[in-house]
Write a protein that holds these residues in place. Structure first.
Motif, PDB file in Angstrom:
ATOM      1  N   ILE A  86      40.390  47.607  37.541  1.00 53.84           N
ATOM      2  CA  ILE A  86      40.194  46.293  38.133  1.00 53.84           C
ATOM      3  C   ILE A  86      39.488  45.405  37.133  1.00 53.84           C
ATOM      4  CG2 ILE A  86      38.623  45.114  39.704  1.00 53.84           C
ATOM      5  CD1 ILE A  86      39.573  46.679  41.851  1.00 53.84           C
ATOM      6  N   VAL A  87      40.077  44.276  36.814  1.00 55.73           N
ATOM      7  CA  VAL A  87      39.366  43.252  36.050  1.00 55.73           C
ATOM      8  C   VAL A  87      38.973  42.195  37.064  1.00 55.73           C
ATOM      9  CG1 VAL A  87      39.511  41.532  34.219  1.00 55.73           C
ATOM     10  CG2 VAL A  87      40.684  43.721  33.943  1.00 55.73           C
ATOM     11  N   GLN A  88      37.682  42.107  37.313  1.00 46.50           N
ATOM     12  CA  GLN A  88      37.214  41.199  38.365  1.00 46.50           C
ATOM     13  C   GLN A  88      37.531  39.749  37.983  1.00 46.50           C
ATOM     14  OE1 GLN A  88      36.008  42.417  41.266  1.00 46.50           O
ATOM     15  NE2 GLN A  88      35.859  40.356  42.086  1.00 46.50           N
ATOM     16  N   LEU A  89      38.121  39.026  38.912  1.00 47.65           N
ATOM     17  CA  LEU A  89      38.491  37.622  38.701  1.00 47.65           C
ATOM     18  C   LEU A  89      37.542  36.715  39.478  1.00 47.65           C
ATOM     19  CD1 LEU A  89      42.369  38.020  39.118  1.00 47.65           C
ATOM     20  CD2 LEU A  89      41.026  38.141  37.011  1.00 47.65           C
ATOM     21  N   PHE A 121      48.156  42.906  40.812  1.00 48.71           N
ATOM     22  CA  PHE A 121      48.364  41.558  40.259  1.00 48.71           C
ATOM     23  C   PHE A 121      49.293  41.536  39.047  1.00 48.71           C
ATOM     24  CE2 PHE A 121      43.762  40.539  41.761  1.00 48.71           C
ATOM     25  CZ  PHE A 121      44.206  40.420  43.061  1.00 48.71           C
ATOM     26  N   PHE A 136      30.834  41.542  44.600  1.00 48.78           N
ATOM     27  CA  PHE A 136      32.070  42.288  44.856  1.00 48.78           C
ATOM     28  C   PHE A 136      32.044  43.650  44.167  1.00 48.78           C
ATOM     29  CE2 PHE A 136      34.445  38.085  45.602  1.00 48.78           C
ATOM     30  CZ  PHE A 136      34.601  38.303  46.954  1.00 48.78           C
ATOM     31  N   ASP A 155      44.888  46.520  41.882  1.00 48.53           N
ATOM     32  CA  ASP A 155      44.800  45.183  42.496  1.00 48.53           C
ATOM     33  C   ASP A 155      46.196  44.642  42.825  1.00 48.53           C
ATOM     34  OD1 ASP A 155      42.270  44.151  43.037  1.00 48.53           O
ATOM     35  OD2 ASP A 155      41.907  43.554  40.957  1.00 48.53           O
ATOM     36  N   LYS A 188      32.208  47.407  45.852  1.00 49.40           N
ATOM     37  CA  LYS A 188      33.289  48.329  45.502  1.00 49.40           C
ATOM     38  C   LYS A 188      32.724  49.667  45.002  1.00 49.40           C
ATOM     39  CE  LYS A 188      36.479  44.548  44.474  1.00 49.40           C
ATOM     40  NZ  LYS A 188      37.149  43.699  43.467  1.00 49.40           N
ATOM     41  N   ILE A 240      45.595  36.188  44.479  1.00 47.47           N
ATOM     42  CA  ILE A 240      44.800  37.274  45.046  1.00 47.47           C
ATOM     43  C   ILE A 240      45.083  37.449  46.535  1.00 47.47           C
ATOM     44  CG2 ILE A 240      42.431  38.052  45.514  1.00 47.47           C
ATOM     45  CD1 ILE A 240      41.567  36.694  42.920  1.00 47.47           C
TER      46      ILE A 240
HETATM   47  N1  GUN Z   1      38.108  38.233  42.888  1.00 47.88           N
HETATM   48  C1  GUN Z   1      38.106  38.007  44.226  1.00 47.88           C
HETATM   49  N2  GUN Z   1      38.803  38.973  44.857  1.00 47.88           N
HETATM   50  C2  GUN Z   1      39.252  39.824  43.915  1.00 47.88           C
HETATM   51  C3  GUN Z   1      40.026  41.022  43.944  1.00 47.88           C
HETATM   52  O1  GUN Z   1      40.467  41.506  44.991  1.00 47.88           O
HETATM   53  N3  GUN Z   1      40.268  41.612  42.750  1.00 47.88           N
HETATM   54  C4  GUN Z   1      39.818  41.092  41.591  1.00 47.88           C
HETATM   55  N4  GUN Z   1      40.124  41.727  40.464  1.00 47.88           N
HETATM   56  N5  GUN Z   1      39.108  39.988  41.515  1.00 47.88           N
HETATM   57  C5  GUN Z   1      38.823  39.359  42.673  1.00 47.88           C
END
Ligand code: GUN
Length: 290
Positions: A97-100, A124, A51, A122, A55, A173
């Motif tokens: 963005i902190v990837q989750l 969130f 991901f 994001d 990005k 998400i």
């Molecule tokens: N993990 C899977 N999709 C996403 C996303 O859109 N943003 C983040 N931060 N983590 C993810």
């Protein structure tokens, strides 16, 4: 016999991105500055690495500056909080963005709470998610995958107002914000999740079915109302003889025989989701530089 139109996310994404690239250029000429996105990766999850790579490439293509912060799997919550705080205070960073998902020993909510709502591309942060949920309020950012789902429907000339929409899944998400956003667009929305009895009975009522489950091919043809529009938000990594590939939640070969329109995986909502991230980052930079 195929009845469904295949909704091509790649071409939609391409046209959105060329518009963003123009705007970024104009911003550079007018202000000497470009939008900046910071990506934080904790650990070495394969899917998260993929991901992040996608990005970064997309940002590079439209002229958005990027900054990657990589932390080891075993890093302490405090270390991650400090990184986020530093990015909050960095004026060249407009999106964070902190990837989750994060490693289990880190409290995800605590981390999302400290991301500045003004840089929360994001969407969130509870302030943004709460404002999305409440009529009459406007979030600063709407999560990218739900935005992508709506963008795809609108650009494919699918009417949403008054339609029966069923969302399978309630993740922060995808599932939950997609339900909220479909409601904002005046659909009648039902949620199906792991505790729903006879989910197929409910999904068969859907004019618009959105799948966010995380199990490959679980949505079969007989889960669908004939003529339904199916949006597959699944991104499941599966391993076959030729290595890893991505597959959706919908049994595509069956769905195309029942639905009126479907999204492929890959090449459906995925590329548009990335475009929405670029768009959120650009919007944030515009607000900051105003
Ligand atoms: N993990 C899977 N999709 C996403 C996303 O859109 N943003 C983040 N931060 N983590 C993810």
């Amino acid at each position: 016999l195929q009845t469904a139109r295949v909704m091509d996310g790649k071409s939609i994404a391409r046209s959105i991105r060329s518009g963003i690239a123009c705007e970024v250029n104009r911003m550079k000429e007018a202000t000497g500055k470009s939008p900046g996105l910071a990506l934080v990766l904790v650990g070495k999850r394969r899917d998260s690495q993929t991901f992040i790579r996608v990005k970064l490439k997309a940002c590079c293509e439209v002229g958005i500056t990027t900054l990657v912060e990589e932390l080891p799997e075993e890093c302490m919550e405090d270390e991650l909080l400090r990184v986020v705080s530093r990015l909050n205070g960095d004026p060249s960073v407009h999106g964070i963005i902190v990837q989750l998902p994060l490693p289990k020993h880190i409290n995800e909510e605590k981390i999302l709470d400290v991301i500045s709502p003004e840089k929360d591309v994001d969407g969130f942060h509870p302030l943004n998610m709460g404002n999305l949920a409440m009529k009459g309020r406007e979030p600063l950012f709407i999560p990218c995958a739900p935005k992508s789902c709506i963008e795809l429907l609108l650009r494919s000339n699918v009417e949403i107002i008054g339609k029966r929409a069923v969302v399978i899944g309630r993740s922060k998400i995808v599932g939950l914000p997609t339900s909220l956003l479909l409601q904002r667009h005046h659909a009648t929305v039902s949620t199906v999740h792991a505790f729903t009895r006879n989910p197929e009975q409910i999904t068969r009522e859907a004019d618009i079915l959105v799948a966010d489950i995380g199990i490959p091919n679980i949505v079969r043809g007989n889960w669908l109302k004939p003529g339904a529009v199916v949006v597959d938000m699944g991104t499941n990594q599966v391993k076959d003889s030729s290595g890893f590939r991505i597959t959706g939640d919908v049994y595509y070969e069956e769905a195309i025989k029942v639905a009126s329109a479907v999204t492929p995986v890959p090449g459906g909502v995925g590329p548009i989701t990335i475009s929405m991230l670029l768009s959120n980052t650009l919007d944030s930079a515009k607000r900051a530089l105003r």
